[in-house]
Design an enzyme around this catalytic site. Sequence first.
Site, PDB file in Angstrom:
ATOM      1  N   TYR A  13      -3.557  -1.192 -17.684  1.00 31.70           N
ATOM      2  CA  TYR A  13      -2.201  -0.620 -17.678  1.00 31.70           C
ATOM      3  C   TYR A  13      -1.501  -0.893 -19.006  1.00 31.70           C
ATOM      4  O   TYR A  13      -0.822  -0.018 -19.566  1.00 31.70           O
ATOM      5  CB  TYR A  13      -1.364  -1.163 -16.514  1.00 31.70           C
ATOM      6  CG  TYR A  13       0.082  -0.738 -16.621  1.00 31.70           C
ATOM      7  CD1 TYR A  13       0.437   0.606 -16.565  1.00 31.70           C
ATOM      8  CD2 TYR A  13       1.095  -1.679 -16.821  1.00 31.70           C
ATOM      9  CE1 TYR A  13       1.764   1.007 -16.694  1.00 31.70           C
ATOM     10  CE2 TYR A  13       2.419  -1.277 -16.950  1.00 31.70           C
ATOM     11  CZ  TYR A  13       2.745   0.064 -16.879  1.00 31.70           C
ATOM     12  OH  TYR A  13       4.055   0.456 -17.017  1.00 31.70           O
TER      13      TYR A  13
ATOM     14  N   ARG B   4       0.266   5.357 -24.954  1.00 28.74           N
ATOM     15  CA  ARG B   4       1.374   6.259 -24.627  1.00 28.74           C
ATOM     16  C   ARG B   4       2.505   6.099 -25.641  1.00 28.74           C
ATOM     17  O   ARG B   4       3.069   7.074 -26.122  1.00 28.74           O
ATOM     18  CB  ARG B   4       1.870   5.965 -23.218  1.00 28.74           C
ATOM     19  CG  ARG B   4       3.119   6.753 -22.842  1.00 28.74           C
ATOM     20  CD  ARG B   4       3.496   6.604 -21.383  1.00 28.74           C
ATOM     21  NE  ARG B   4       3.754   5.228 -20.955  1.00 28.74           N
ATOM     22  CZ  ARG B   4       4.155   4.885 -19.736  1.00 28.74           C
ATOM     23  NH1 ARG B   4       4.303   5.819 -18.813  1.00 28.74           N
ATOM     24  NH2 ARG B   4       4.381   3.626 -19.418  1.00 28.74           N
TER      25      ARG B   4
ATOM     26  N   TYR C 293      11.401  -3.896 -21.813  1.00 24.81           N
ATOM     27  CA  TYR C 293      10.764  -5.059 -21.198  1.00 24.81           C
ATOM     28  C   TYR C 293      10.288  -6.029 -22.287  1.00 24.81           C
ATOM     29  O   TYR C 293       9.768  -5.586 -23.323  1.00 24.81           O
ATOM     30  CB  TYR C 293       9.528  -4.637 -20.388  1.00 24.81           C
ATOM     31  CG  TYR C 293       9.775  -4.026 -19.020  1.00 24.81           C
ATOM     32  CD1 TYR C 293      11.028  -4.035 -18.417  1.00 24.81           C
ATOM     33  CD2 TYR C 293       8.716  -3.443 -18.319  1.00 24.81           C
ATOM     34  CE1 TYR C 293      11.210  -3.470 -17.161  1.00 24.81           C
ATOM     35  CE2 TYR C 293       8.899  -2.882 -17.062  1.00 24.81           C
ATOM     36  CZ  TYR C 293      10.148  -2.892 -16.487  1.00 24.81           C
ATOM     37  OH  TYR C 293      10.321  -2.333 -15.249  1.00 24.81           O
TER      38      TYR C 293
ATOM     39  N   ARG D 216      14.124   5.663 -15.945  1.00 20.70           N
ATOM     40  CA  ARG D 216      14.132   5.480 -14.485  1.00 20.70           C
ATOM     41  C   ARG D 216      14.253   6.802 -13.749  1.00 20.70           C
ATOM     42  O   ARG D 216      13.788   6.940 -12.628  1.00 20.70           O
ATOM     43  CB  ARG D 216      15.275   4.550 -14.085  1.00 20.70           C
ATOM     44  CG  ARG D 216      15.162   3.146 -14.660  1.00 20.70           C
ATOM     45  CD  ARG D 216      13.873   2.461 -14.253  1.00 20.70           C
ATOM     46  NE  ARG D 216      13.753   1.126 -14.870  1.00 20.70           N
ATOM     47  CZ  ARG D 216      12.687   0.357 -14.736  1.00 20.70           C
ATOM     48  NH1 ARG D 216      11.637   0.774 -14.045  1.00 20.70           N
ATOM     49  NH2 ARG D 216      12.651  -0.820 -15.313  1.00 20.70           N
TER      50      ARG D 216
ATOM     51  N   GLU E  34       5.566   1.201  -4.357  1.00 19.34           N
ATOM     52  CA  GLU E  34       6.287   1.950  -5.392  1.00 19.34           C
ATOM     53  C   GLU E  34       6.670   3.301  -4.798  1.00 19.34           C
ATOM     54  O   GLU E  34       5.869   3.918  -4.091  1.00 19.34           O
ATOM     55  CB  GLU E  34       5.392   2.123  -6.621  1.00 19.34           C
ATOM     56  CG  GLU E  34       6.082   2.784  -7.794  1.00 19.34           C
ATOM     57  CD  GLU E  34       5.227   2.757  -9.066  1.00 19.34           C
ATOM     58  OE1 GLU E  34       4.817   1.662  -9.485  1.00 19.34           O
ATOM     59  OE2 GLU E  34       4.974   3.841  -9.605  1.00 19.34           O
TER      60      GLU E  34
HETATM   61  C1  3EB Z   1       8.292  -0.862 -13.153  1.00 17.75           C
HETATM   62  O1  3EB Z   1       9.436  -0.685 -12.759  1.00 17.75           O
HETATM   63  C2  3EB Z   1       7.209  -0.523 -12.183  1.00 17.75           C
HETATM   64  O2  3EB Z   1       4.478   2.873 -16.839  1.00 17.75           O
HETATM   65  O3  3EB Z   1       4.957   4.929 -16.351  1.00 17.75           O
HETATM   66  C3  3EB Z   1       6.953   2.450 -12.549  1.00 17.75           C
HETATM   67  C4  3EB Z   1       7.024   3.775 -12.984  1.00 17.75           C
HETATM   68  C5  3EB Z   1       6.201   1.542 -13.267  1.00 17.75           C
HETATM   69  C6  3EB Z   1       6.376   4.187 -14.138  1.00 17.75           C
HETATM   70  C7  3EB Z   1       4.963   3.728 -16.098  1.00 17.75           C
HETATM   71  C8  3EB Z   1       5.548   1.967 -14.420  1.00 17.75           C
HETATM   72  C9  3EB Z   1       5.638   3.266 -14.853  1.00 17.75           C
HETATM   73  O4  3EB Z   1       8.027  -1.328 -14.265  1.00 17.75           O
HETATM   74  C10 3EB Z   1       6.061   0.135 -12.815  1.00 17.75           C
END
Ligand code: 3EB
Length: 325
Positions: free
Chosen positions: A138, A145, A198, A211, A315
């Site tokens: 991941y 990406r 992050y 989001r 999720e």
């Molecule tokens: C998170 O909130 C959960 O890497 O495209 C959620 C939606 C998550 C998309 C992505 C990762 C992704 O970090 C993980």
Amino acid sequence: MIPFTAFYCDDAQTSQWLDHECLLALIRFGERTPAATDPRVNRIALPELGGTATAEVWLGARPVQTGIVDGVRYADGGEILFLQLTMDEEAPAALSPLTATAYRRLFAAARARDYRYFLRIWNYFPDINREYDGLERYRAFCVGRHSAFLAELADLETRLPAASAVGARGPGLRLCALAGREAGIQIENPRQVSAFRYPRRYGPQSPSFSRAVLRSWGERDFQLYISGTASVVGHASQHPEPMTQLDETLANLEAVLDQARQRARVPLELALLRVYSRLDLDPAPLRQRIARTFGAHVPLLFLHADICRRELLVEIEGLAVGAAL
Ligand code: 3EB
């Protein structure tokens, strides 16, 4: 005008939709679903929980043109472009450059049809939590990406599409996307640190997604594409149990909807939710809990899938729609 509506149907009833000139996409689930060549048909190699066989139909408002450019299959609805691309993986340790190549091809294919704005991207690949050379796949995916977005976007913090990145059973990196001719509005969640910020402990490159994206399709027509949403508060995963993770996830979804509602000029209602569960659970208690928050009328689909952080068990992603009556 809203360019497509999305709904679930019985997978056995999908052939009638393939004859429809306005079909933008048909998403089928399960490991045994045969691979399709029709650009509108997308197969996601994830089993459904609960023993039902469901498909997702995206029905356009106008006749759709389909084609393929540089391996990218597309269905063009006039105002919205559905794209999908599958990349074979020759070396599981080389996911990062493969992802960068896949994204560049996706961006180029959209641009060739005059679609410049990615609204929503789905990413599926196997062994999402497996490590190669000390790097989880991941996290390697996030590196690739990001490098593609860096070359594509003038501003990496305000134009990111909504996304999901999910561990699939089938081989290959599979991308599926929606692009528009005009930009959407990026929505973030005040309960969460934006994913693109992050800290480094979650990987060498923060994940490039928003989001949610709110797209206005006219004065009073809106769609909200909601990213995969999990039990993350701030930047940290919360709770060891699936039901408590579900509660936190629902609080996050409500916060995202609340942010979007402040930007839309009409009420936004959930059109459907897709729930990914790492565990092979009975979906009934999950369904009940979600219905308590959003009402029993919201269509739900439950898939058995790996999620991008090892400790995350649930999720949820979705689509909300706002339209003047
Ligand atoms: C998170 O909130 C959960 O890497 O495209 C959620 C939606 C998550 C998309 C992505 C990762 C992704 O970090 C993980």
